[in-house]
Design an enzyme around this catalytic site. Sequence first.
Site, mmCIF file in Angstrom:
data_model
loop_
_atom_site.group_PDB
_atom_site.id
_atom_site.type_symbol
_atom_site.label_atom_id
_atom_site.label_comp_id
_atom_site.label_asym_id
_atom_site.label_seq_id
_atom_site.Cartn_x
_atom_site.Cartn_y
_atom_site.Cartn_z
ATOM 1 N N GLY A 71 -0.692 3.557 -3.647
ATOM 2 C CA GLY A 71 -1.814 3.911 -3.145
ATOM 3 C C GLY A 71 -2.585 3.013 -2.320
ATOM 4 O O GLY A 71 -2.146 1.588 -1.880
ATOM 5 N N ASP A 72 -4.095 2.442 -2.113
ATOM 6 C CA ASP A 72 -4.678 1.667 -1.520
ATOM 7 C C ASP A 72 -6.084 0.991 -3.522
ATOM 8 O O ASP A 72 -5.797 1.404 -3.966
ATOM 9 C CB ASP A 72 -5.919 2.393 -1.478
ATOM 10 C CG ASP A 72 -7.170 0.703 -0.580
ATOM 11 O OD1 ASP A 72 -6.493 0.708 0.813
ATOM 12 O OD2 ASP A 72 -8.095 0.921 -1.306
ATOM 13 N N GLU A 123 39.668 -5.716 31.185
ATOM 14 C CA GLU A 123 38.067 -6.012 31.698
ATOM 15 C C GLU A 123 37.792 -5.674 30.300
ATOM 16 O O GLU A 123 36.714 -6.352 29.615
ATOM 17 C CB GLU A 123 37.532 -5.409 31.930
ATOM 18 C CG GLU A 123 35.291 -4.932 31.998
ATOM 19 C CD GLU A 123 35.091 -6.211 31.958
ATOM 20 O OE1 GLU A 123 33.991 -6.663 31.659
ATOM 21 O OE2 GLU A 123 35.969 -7.300 33.166
ATOM 22 N N PRO A 147 1.078 5.487 -0.245
ATOM 23 C CA PRO A 147 0.816 6.933 -1.308
ATOM 24 C C PRO A 147 2.963 7.137 -1.859
ATOM 25 O O PRO A 147 2.824 7.643 -2.648
ATOM 26 C CB PRO A 147 1.037 7.519 -0.479
ATOM 27 C CG PRO A 147 1.113 7.907 0.987
ATOM 28 C CD PRO A 147 0.663 6.056 1.087
ATOM 29 N N MET A 184 -5.316 13.212 -9.125
ATOM 30 C CA MET A 184 -4.794 12.926 -10.418
ATOM 31 C C MET A 184 -6.053 13.798 -11.122
ATOM 32 O O MET A 184 -6.064 14.318 -11.942
ATOM 33 C CB MET A 184 -4.678 11.918 -11.406
ATOM 34 C CG MET A 184 -4.014 10.934 -11.062
ATOM 35 S SD MET A 184 -2.086 11.338 -11.335
ATOM 36 C CE MET A 184 -1.381 9.771 -10.095
ATOM 37 N N ILE A 217 -8.786 2.377 -4.555
ATOM 38 C CA ILE A 217 -9.462 3.330 -4.658
ATOM 39 C C ILE A 217 -8.465 3.896 -5.831
ATOM 40 O O ILE A 217 -7.333 3.769 -6.026
ATOM 41 C CB ILE A 217 -9.348 4.044 -3.505
ATOM 42 C CG1 ILE A 217 -9.846 3.801 -2.637
ATOM 43 C CG2 ILE A 217 -9.471 5.788 -4.174
ATOM 44 C CD1 ILE A 217 -9.803 4.213 -1.340
ATOM 45 N N ALA A 238 50.021 -10.138 31.710
ATOM 46 C CA ALA A 238 49.013 -10.684 32.810
ATOM 47 C C ALA A 238 47.686 -10.462 32.530
ATOM 48 O O ALA A 238 47.662 -9.671 31.546
ATOM 49 C CB ALA A 238 49.261 -10.068 33.650
ATOM 50 N N LYS A 272 2.088 2.333 -15.804
ATOM 51 C CA LYS A 272 1.332 3.262 -17.471
ATOM 52 C C LYS A 272 1.019 4.588 -16.663
ATOM 53 O O LYS A 272 1.012 4.910 -16.109
ATOM 54 C CB LYS A 272 -0.637 2.809 -17.126
ATOM 55 C CG LYS A 272 -0.584 1.064 -17.871
ATOM 56 C CD LYS A 272 -1.618 1.035 -17.711
ATOM 57 C CE LYS A 272 -2.661 1.103 -16.898
ATOM 58 N NZ LYS A 272 -2.685 0.077 -14.995
ATOM 59 N N THR A 302 -3.917 5.673 1.332
ATOM 60 C CA THR A 302 -4.710 5.872 0.007
ATOM 61 C C THR A 302 -3.704 7.271 -0.501
ATOM 62 O O THR A 302 -4.480 7.825 1.175
ATOM 63 C CB THR A 302 -5.883 6.329 -0.371
ATOM 64 O OG1 THR A 302 -6.563 6.319 -1.613
ATOM 65 C CG2 THR A 302 -6.683 6.751 0.953
ATOM 66 N N ALA A 303 -4.426 8.339 -1.485
ATOM 67 C CA ALA A 303 -3.200 9.490 -1.392
ATOM 68 C C ALA A 303 -3.907 10.422 -0.455
ATOM 69 O O ALA A 303 -3.576 11.627 -0.036
ATOM 70 C CB ALA A 303 -3.040 9.427 -2.628
ATOM 71 N N ASP A 309 3.728 -0.776 -9.889
ATOM 72 C CA ASP A 309 2.892 -0.065 -10.572
ATOM 73 C C ASP A 309 4.585 1.259 -11.131
ATOM 74 O O ASP A 309 5.559 1.166 -9.940
ATOM 75 C CB ASP A 309 1.854 1.335 -10.255
ATOM 76 C CG ASP A 309 0.814 0.188 -10.443
ATOM 77 O OD1 ASP A 309 0.895 -0.768 -11.232
ATOM 78 O OD2 ASP A 309 -0.057 0.163 -10.068
#
Length: 462
Positions: A303-304, A22, A226, A384, A307, A44, A271, A332-333, A249
């Site tokens: 994030g977004d 099998e 995030p 930030m 924002i 066999a 940046k 978003t964060a 980023d």
Amino acid sequence: MKTFPMFLTMAGRRVVIAGGGEQAAQKCRLILKTQAEITLLAPALDPELADLHAAGRIKWDDGAITAAHFAQTALVFIATGCPGLDAALHALAKVAGATVNVVDQPHLCDAITPSIVDRDPVVVAIGTEGTAPVLARQIKTRMEEVLEPRLGDLAALAGRLRDSAAQRLQPRQRRDLWRWVFNGPARETHARGAERDAAQMIKDAIQTGEFGETGPSPVALVGAGPGSKDLITLRGVQRLQEADIIFYDRLIDPEILELARRDAERVYVGKAPGAHSWPQEKICGLLVAAAKQGKRVVRLKCGDPGIFARGAEEADALNAAGIPYEVVPGVTAASAASAAMGGFLTERGTCDTLILTTGRSENAADTPDWVDLLQEGRRVAVYMGVGTADRIETMLLQAGLADKIDVDIVANAQLPTQKITSCKARNLLKVLRENDIQNPAILFLSHRKTATAAQPVLLQQV
């Protein structure tokens, strides 16, 4: 990864299966889906294998097994059902230099058999490196539900039409064609059984060059969330997989970029605070230039994009150049940081108003002054904010709020390096120094109500 997934070319190549019961039959059923030449080594055969041999679908050698039997093979399966015999045959196969799979003995396996979803020529292989076969089967079941039964036929049709498309369409047009085929009405038509109609739709599209959207593709301003790659949206992943070029980023998790098409160009435009190697005007110019070249462009932002991400400046530049764009929202964060604490951005009866602000502005002298807004029942999320924590603490002390404001601090939210701490406002600088907290971080300043009456929820952005 301990194992590397790869599809092997099997047409006309030898596969040897040692065993006649099998376990051997299970491997035989699997390899019969390919165009390999199968040889069984066993004294066999069980009835199923004997019937396959009688029908000429497999070869059978019932003689003494030597290393020579395993030479010049694509794969060898050892499946006698006897652990001792399997180990001995494994040794012979390795003398012959074969790639070997020994059933139920992963420590002897050079190759591990995955769970397979078969929509030939579309094949999905699922492996767990032998650690969780039940999980692999669960994933297989889910994939069986997701991929329609006729999908392989549609893929085969696309394969037959690729040369025709290559002769009439430019590379970018071809990518758009197949995106249209597999995301739109042609696939839907084929899935409901109208194969001829679907084929004619694709042929007409190749002849006319008209399908799906016309004009330049929108630049996608995509929120990556995030940090952690599993917090990007499904739509964000789809845009990454469609992109010809991705501008990303500084804080983007490198693993998120692995979700993109392998041949998509990736351009870092991060940046750092105080650094100007990638001024915003330069980034906007790159987006416009790439879109004008006919590329599918993704601007990937942490994030977004709506924002504190300068998404509006990039959208204005695209509008001025007559280039369409779409915004793909991200987590978003503030949401991620609040979730990391096991908390909520608003709490009925305690904090009914949420204010989103930033510790940094384009002009340092114009840093938002939100202290007057920090009344009972309100929470301010400062993005930030570590760099201006001294100013924040001073403002709260001067306003007489130093002992009334609870501060929750989350740095690197949802990442392995995440830090969470809290304090009263008068101890903000001390706690930041003691815990060596740097940006990126969110500071939550909460002036909680003492009453429990519900108030309307308000979202402000300063």
